[in-house]
Structures are given as structure tokens and as C-alpha cells.
Design a protein around this motif. Structure first.
Motif, short mmCIF file in Angstrom:
data_model
loop_
_atom_site.label_atom_id
_atom_site.label_comp_id
_atom_site.label_asym_id
_atom_site.label_seq_id
_atom_site.Cartn_x
_atom_site.Cartn_y
_atom_site.Cartn_z
N GLU A 108 0.74 -1.29 0.10
CA GLU A 108 0.11 -0.09 -0.08
C GLU A 108 0.98 1.26 -0.17
N ALA A 109 0.50 2.35 -0.76
CA ALA A 109 1.06 3.49 -0.70
C ALA A 109 0.11 4.63 -0.86
N ALA A 110 0.14 5.52 -0.07
CA ALA A 110 -0.71 6.79 0.10
C ALA A 110 0.12 8.05 0.30
N MET A 124 3.06 0.76 3.19
CA MET A 124 2.82 -0.64 4.05
C MET A 124 3.84 -1.60 3.08
N ILE A 125 4.78 -2.04 4.01
CA ILE A 125 5.65 -3.03 3.43
C ILE A 125 5.64 -4.38 4.00
N VAL A 178 4.06 -7.43 7.89
CA VAL A 178 3.65 -6.02 7.04
C VAL A 178 4.00 -4.67 8.23
N LYS A 179 4.85 -3.94 7.90
CA LYS A 179 5.39 -2.74 8.39
C LYS A 179 4.96 -1.53 7.98
N LYS A 180 4.90 -0.51 8.59
CA LYS A 180 4.80 0.83 8.21
C LYS A 180 5.95 1.72 8.06
N SER A 181 5.93 2.69 7.12
CA SER A 181 7.06 3.56 6.88
C SER A 181 6.70 4.93 6.18
N SER A 182 7.23 5.80 6.63
CA SER A 182 7.31 7.37 5.82
C SER A 182 8.35 7.45 4.91
N ALA A 183 8.39 7.81 3.64
CA ALA A 183 9.28 8.00 2.74
C ALA A 183 9.52 9.34 2.11
N GLN A 184 10.59 10.25 2.32
CA GLN A 184 10.54 11.46 1.38
C GLN A 184 10.88 11.20 0.01
N ILE A 185 9.96 10.59 -0.76
CA ILE A 185 10.27 9.96 -2.12
C ILE A 185 9.48 10.57 -3.19
N THR A 186 8.95 11.78 -2.93
CA THR A 186 7.68 12.37 -3.81
C THR A 186 8.42 12.75 -5.29
#
Length: 120
Positions: free
Chosen positions: A29-31, A44-45, A53-61
Motif C-alpha cells: 500500500e502507498a498513499a 505499508m511494506i 507488514v510494517k509501516k514506513s514514511s518516505a520522502q520520495i515524492t
């Protein structure tokens, strides 16, 4: 030197390297993450049965949209303590390297590999 092109860090032992648990996972999942201070995407990876499944926030915009990230394999550190980023608790650190402008380019295997595989 900029932080992106800094000199190499001091030497560590191989045992120190082994303490960092880097695994391959698949983004399921990506939002958009508008609540983050800097533009980011919530991920969600899935790291397979052992880790889940683990959550992450990434500055990849700059290089990625949420739609194109789903299904992609990535590398992440899975044994850092969770970190609160705005309203979400990031559970893993998704890994990337800077492009020429300092924007994040994700690290991934160059062919399909089993989920949860550990970097060595």
C-alpha cells in the motif's frame, strides 16, 4: 562537502554491520502523507511471514507516485525502534540514495527475490 557527499564514516567491525537488519520487502500500500513536514508517502511494506507488514514514511515524492510504488520491492532497516512521524508510527527505515539533486532514489534488488531476505 554536503551531507550527500560527505567523507566516509569511521570504520566499524563486521559485527557492527551485522547488527543492522536490512531486509527486502514489497510495498503493498502507498498513499500521500500530507501531514508530514516534508512531502512524503506512507508505505505499508510486506516482509514475509517472519516479519510481516510494517509501516514506513518516505520522502520520495520527487521520483515516485503512490500508484507506481505498489508491488515494488525495496530494502529497509527492520530493527530500528519505531519513530513517530506526524500521525503515523514509522516501523522501518526504507533505504535510498541521493540523486544529483539530493532527492531520494529507492534501493531495491535488480531482480525478484523472496520477501524477508536479509542483506549480506
Amino acid at each position: 562537502m554536503t551531507k550527500d557527499h560527505a567523507a566516509a564514516s569511521p570504520a566499524i567491525s563486521f559485527d557492527d554491520f551485522l547488527k543492522v537488519d536490512i531486509r527486502v520487502g514489497r510495498i503493498v500500500e502507498a498513499a500521500p502523507f500530507p501531514e508530514a513536514r516534508k512531502p512524503a508517502i506512507k508505505l505499508m511494506i510486506d516482509f514475509g511471514a517472519e516479519i510481516g507488514v510494517k509501516k514506513s514514511s518516505a520522502q520520495i515524492t520527487r521520483h515516485y507516485t503512490p500508484e507506481e510504488l505498489v508491488g515494488r520491492q525495496v530494502l529497509a532497516v527492520v530493527n530500528f525502534p519505531p519513530r513517530q512521524i506526524g500521525p503515523i508510527r514509522s516501523e522501518v527505515l526504507t533505504l535510498g540514495v541521493p540523486d544529483a539533486d539530493g532527492e531520494v532514489v529507492l534501493l531495491a534488488p535488480d531482480q525478484e527475490v523472496p520477501l524477508g531476505g536479509r542483506l549480506f
